[in-house]
Motif scaffolding. Sequence first.
Motif, PDB file in Angstrom:
ATOM      1  N   ARG A 370       0.993  -1.187  -0.048  1.00  0.00           N
ATOM      2  CA  ARG A 370       0.089   0.003   0.112  1.00  0.00           C
ATOM      3  C   ARG A 370       0.972   1.082   0.111  1.00  0.00           C
ATOM      4  O   ARG A 370       1.402   1.401   0.835  1.00  0.00           O
ATOM      5  N   ARG A 371       1.133   1.716  -1.016  1.00  0.00           N
ATOM      6  CA  ARG A 371       2.030   2.775  -1.215  1.00  0.00           C
ATOM      7  C   ARG A 371       1.675   4.294  -1.559  1.00  0.00           C
ATOM      8  O   ARG A 371       2.021   5.161  -1.399  1.00  0.00           O
ATOM      9  N   ALA A 372       0.443   4.217  -2.269  1.00  0.00           N
ATOM     10  CA  ALA A 372      -0.402   5.615  -2.697  1.00  0.00           C
ATOM     11  C   ALA A 372       0.734   6.574  -3.051  1.00  0.00           C
ATOM     12  O   ALA A 372       0.667   7.701  -2.513  1.00  0.00           O
ATOM     13  N   GLY A 373       1.618   6.403  -4.057  1.00  0.00           N
ATOM     14  CA  GLY A 373       2.173   7.083  -4.700  1.00  0.00           C
ATOM     15  C   GLY A 373       3.534   7.494  -4.091  1.00  0.00           C
ATOM     16  O   GLY A 373       4.067   8.534  -4.328  1.00  0.00           O
ATOM     17  N   THR A 374       3.768   6.901  -2.907  1.00  0.00           N
ATOM     18  CA  THR A 374       5.030   7.342  -2.093  1.00  0.00           C
ATOM     19  C   THR A 374       6.105   6.584  -2.671  1.00  0.00           C
ATOM     20  O   THR A 374       5.942   5.672  -3.472  1.00  0.00           O
ATOM     21  N   ASP A 375       7.471   6.543  -1.919  1.00  0.00           N
ATOM     22  CA  ASP A 375       8.814   6.016  -2.381  1.00  0.00           C
ATOM     23  C   ASP A 375       8.964   4.783  -1.327  1.00  0.00           C
ATOM     24  O   ASP A 375      10.113   4.342  -1.285  1.00  0.00           O
ATOM     25  N   ALA A 493       3.545  -2.345   3.911  1.00  0.00           N
ATOM     26  CA  ALA A 493       3.858  -3.756   3.080  1.00  0.00           C
ATOM     27  C   ALA A 493       3.898  -4.738   3.939  1.00  0.00           C
ATOM     28  O   ALA A 493       3.953  -4.724   5.288  1.00  0.00           O
ATOM     29  N   ILE A 494       3.132  -5.807   3.434  1.00  0.00           N
ATOM     30  CA  ILE A 494       3.061  -7.206   4.071  1.00  0.00           C
ATOM     31  C   ILE A 494       3.611  -8.173   3.479  1.00  0.00           C
ATOM     32  O   ILE A 494       3.392  -8.409   2.017  1.00  0.00           O
TER      33      ILE A 494
END
Length: 503
Positions: A370-375, A493-494
Amino acid sequence: MPDLERLDPDALYEALAAHRLEVRFLARLPADQEAGPVTAALRERLAVRRREIEELSARQIDMVVELTGQLRADSPEDRLMVLKGVTLYGLGGDPVSLRRSSDVDVIARDPARLLELALKSGYRRFDSGSHLAAFATVESTWRGEVDIHSYYPVTRPGAEAAPRPADHPGHWEHTAGYLVRQIGPDELTGWIAAAHRGPVPAAVNLLRAEVAALIHSSHLHVEALLCVYPIPAATIRLAELATVVDLCALPEFDPALMAELAERYQAGEVLSYVRTLAVALLHRDPFAGHPQLQRLAPVREAFPVDLWWDGLAGFAVDLPWDPEQLVLRDLAMSEVLDSIGAAELVLTDRPAPFSTRRGEDGALSRAVLRRAGTDFEVRGSFRHADGALLIELAVPGGTEQEMTGVSLNFGDHRYEYFYRAAGDLLDEADYSNAGPGSVPAVATAERVDGQDLFRFRVPLAGTGVGQDGDGRITLLAGVRRQEREWGPVRAGAILPLLITVGG
């Protein structure tokens, strides 16, 4: 579930204690029955436990009376209300409903003032004071433990249905989660029970049966969300499930009010969950004769589970669901990972790299992201040395208003860590089933070149290596960047991992 006739007396006692059923079970035994595991020694052991529970409940009632009086004298407009605890005993009057509880959950409009009064009375605070609805936890050596709440959460899935992991192989950009509604003290003040049948003083503010049933249902639901892999016994406690059924059977139970509560707090999911469990495990329908409630909370075949519950959104997934596993587990951790899909690694005495970024050395074949546009990427390595699993893990650090959390869930051993770089603080928690510190892990964390770098040393005994009979380590690892304190998760992250121990 195992046949009770096959259990030895000690195993039966431990199962009853785990489910808080000692008093209920003893009350159901015929006076002269001695068969199978039900021996005279077991009967006496249960009778001793019943007396202990009665004494504990009396102390807890006295404690609530004392705190209620102090709050009323200090803040006449406020009310201290009991959320669970002795509510059924007070409303129904049947001592069979008493069950062991290590604490009393209470709520008030001004939890900070209630905390201050408790501390002045000699209570000691022993929580971090940052966990969502649990505003503070205090204890007194002779009085007991009190959880002071600022609200009570009711959890339900969000608009997106929980997806099946099998439909999302490889790297999965996951978005499905939960929503939480809050029952606050202002609303609860209007639902204080008018009368008590049991020997609980009128000074103790108990909630109406419908509200108490909803709170117990919400608690049962969240207890299960916390355990993607059920604990060996009593992931959900049968005594609490029976409490919901009994609350709904009280003569003053008002189905119209329960329906109103379900609509107001969007509680159909938790009520459906508990109704399904009651029908499956107790063969009792708490909403029998109430068609409106049966429509609002239908019996279902399955419910979502969560890969790592954060108290807010989580990672909702559709996995195989079996209510009996929540009573006594015989499921293997490897079966859970198989249903999620897992990356396979080989553990040696040399560092084995891993990464959530495709194309990099050690790129994992499976990750739930689950990053939603992040690094947000997770990198690190595994190796073993001196009888321990050594893990290095790095993730881009967040802002001063964020923290990084890591979960190492090996099944029966589970460790969590939260690092706040702004103060260079690392909080640690051991949720292992054998108890905190049963197999102690060692962790460090630091901010290095913009990365939060963790190092872990977990004794192989804490990894459950070989617990499924195949010589592998089963690890459901989680990493998340979260707004302080216990705010929204910004990225996560899982990592489901099947690790073969090599040379």
